[in-house]
Design a protein around this motif. Sequence first.
Motif, PDB file in Angstrom:
ATOM      1  N   SER A   1       7.338  43.606  22.272  1.00  0.00           N
ATOM      2  CA  SER A   1       5.752  44.724  22.309  1.00  0.00           C
ATOM      3  C   SER A   1       5.277  45.089  22.866  1.00  0.00           C
ATOM      4  CB  SER A   1       4.960  43.272  23.368  1.00  0.00           C
ATOM      5  OG  SER A   1       5.376  43.496  24.802  1.00  0.00           O
ATOM      6  N   THR A   2       6.954  46.578  23.423  1.00  0.00           N
ATOM      7  CA  THR A   2       6.315  47.457  24.084  1.00  0.00           C
ATOM      8  C   THR A   2       6.739  48.836  22.766  1.00  0.00           C
ATOM      9  OG1 THR A   2       8.415  48.352  25.104  1.00  0.00           O
ATOM     10  CG2 THR A   2       6.431  46.620  25.904  1.00  0.00           C
ATOM     11  N   VAL A   3       7.438  48.545  21.982  1.00  0.00           N
ATOM     12  CA  VAL A   3       7.731  49.099  21.184  1.00  0.00           C
ATOM     13  C   VAL A   3       6.624  50.099  20.041  1.00  0.00           C
ATOM     14  CG1 VAL A   3       9.799  49.466  18.406  1.00  0.00           C
ATOM     15  CG2 VAL A   3      10.365  48.358  20.770  1.00  0.00           C
ATOM     16  N   ALA A   4       5.553  49.490  19.969  1.00  0.00           N
ATOM     17  CA  ALA A   4       4.761  50.054  19.265  1.00  0.00           C
ATOM     18  C   ALA A   4       3.647  51.198  19.907  1.00  0.00           C
ATOM     19  CB  ALA A   4       3.625  49.204  18.707  1.00  0.00           C
ATOM     20  N   THR A   5       3.929  51.606  21.385  1.00  0.00           N
ATOM     21  CA  THR A   5       3.344  52.236  22.427  1.00  0.00           C
ATOM     22  C   THR A   5       4.798  53.015  22.145  1.00  0.00           C
ATOM     23  OG1 THR A   5       2.515  50.373  23.918  1.00  0.00           O
ATOM     24  CG2 THR A   5       2.500  52.737  25.041  1.00  0.00           C
ATOM     25  N   ALA A   6       5.867  53.097  22.485  1.00  0.00           N
ATOM     26  CA  ALA A   6       7.032  53.424  22.107  1.00  0.00           C
ATOM     27  C   ALA A   6       6.762  54.725  21.452  1.00  0.00           C
ATOM     28  CB  ALA A   6       8.124  53.719  22.638  1.00  0.00           C
TER      29      ALA A   6
ATOM     30  N   ALA B   1      -1.025  53.134  15.768  1.00  0.00           N
ATOM     31  CA  ALA B   1       0.439  52.541  15.829  1.00  0.00           C
ATOM     32  C   ALA B   1      -0.089  51.374  15.951  1.00  0.00           C
ATOM     33  CB  ALA B   1       0.535  52.643  17.375  1.00  0.00           C
ATOM     34  N   GLN B   2      -1.611  50.529  16.321  1.00  0.00           N
ATOM     35  CA  GLN B   2      -1.755  49.493  16.563  1.00  0.00           C
ATOM     36  C   GLN B   2      -2.044  48.492  14.696  1.00  0.00           C
ATOM     37  OE1 GLN B   2      -6.525  48.292  17.090  1.00  0.00           O
ATOM     38  NE2 GLN B   2      -5.942  50.735  18.121  1.00  0.00           N
ATOM     39  N   GLU B   3      -3.034  49.158  14.300  1.00  0.00           N
ATOM     40  CA  GLU B   3      -2.969  48.901  12.616  1.00  0.00           C
ATOM     41  C   GLU B   3      -1.177  48.762  11.588  1.00  0.00           C
ATOM     42  OE1 GLU B   3      -7.649  51.084  11.883  1.00  0.00           O
ATOM     43  OE2 GLU B   3      -5.437  51.359  10.305  1.00  0.00           O
ATOM     44  N   ALA B   4      -0.837  49.894  12.682  1.00  0.00           N
ATOM     45  CA  ALA B   4       0.993  50.014  11.719  1.00  0.00           C
ATOM     46  C   ALA B   4       1.261  48.464  11.881  1.00  0.00           C
ATOM     47  CB  ALA B   4       1.550  50.850  11.879  1.00  0.00           C
TER      48      ALA B   4
END
Length: 304
Positions: A22-27, A100-103
């Motif tokens: 769950s943290t990867v999109a942020t990274a 990132a939220q869309e991808a």
Amino acid sequence: MNSLSNNAKAMLFGLGAVLLWSTVATAFSISLRHLSPTQLLVIACSVSLLFLMALLAIKGEIAQLLFFAKQSWKSSLFFGAINPFLYYLILLQAYNTLPAQEAQAINYTWAIMLSFMAVPILKQRLKPADYLAAAACYFGVLYISTRGQIGSLEFSNLSGVGFALLSTVVWALYWLFNTKDTRPSLIGLTLNFAFALPLIVAFAAITGELQMSELTHWHHEAVLSAIYIGLFEMGLSFVLWNQAMKLTSNASQVANLIFLSPLLSIIWLSQFAGEPILRSTVIGLACILVGLFVQNWSKRAKHV
């Protein structure tokens, strides 16, 4: 009692993997502000390979790794070329062109893509629930892609959506071919990264992204995020998830934890990457999760 203990451990391992995912999109979002997708992948793949090699060394399986490297180098090169090389280059390009939220929301439709691609490749049949799940998921993709303006069909970033959808095709292909892979899972993953790394470095060199002028401008925050991705998204999360699936007596129960990941991901993106949560993403993601739930429920009902 032992079974209960193992199931509890399995849920904890599974939850740990899901929290990391769950943290990867942020990274991704933070790292791609200063690095290209290829540069990010060079760092992440290198770190992941070092982590996996260290893990195999601790387990005393280096000799077995070398054996399979010689015996199945063609398979290792083939799988490594698909994942991590091709898959992550495409996925990171999606993250580089879309919020990132869309991808990450669109990327979660890979399970639906897997079902449809299994028809010609594994000769499996689709059920009505698969079509219903696909309709819900791809309506969600359409809603996200148009930022809720479905009537006008004006896409916010058509190329970015294309990359995100293409990543689901590549990921589904990887798992379909993976059903015929006879290598031990951890050794197979390590060999994939070992054989993919030269391909990634060569691609980066050809595209001029490993020149000294480029390297000296790598931002420390972006590099740390890339290291985090290699260590946790490509390394530790796999180990935790693999352990969870080994310990549990109810695989679907652990698998259901994956539904938490995209929801948590949106929260982390808003808190740590500064991405405002779009209403269209929330609605579209809800449709995708409904579709995945229908598909998951259908498969579970089949085995009851």
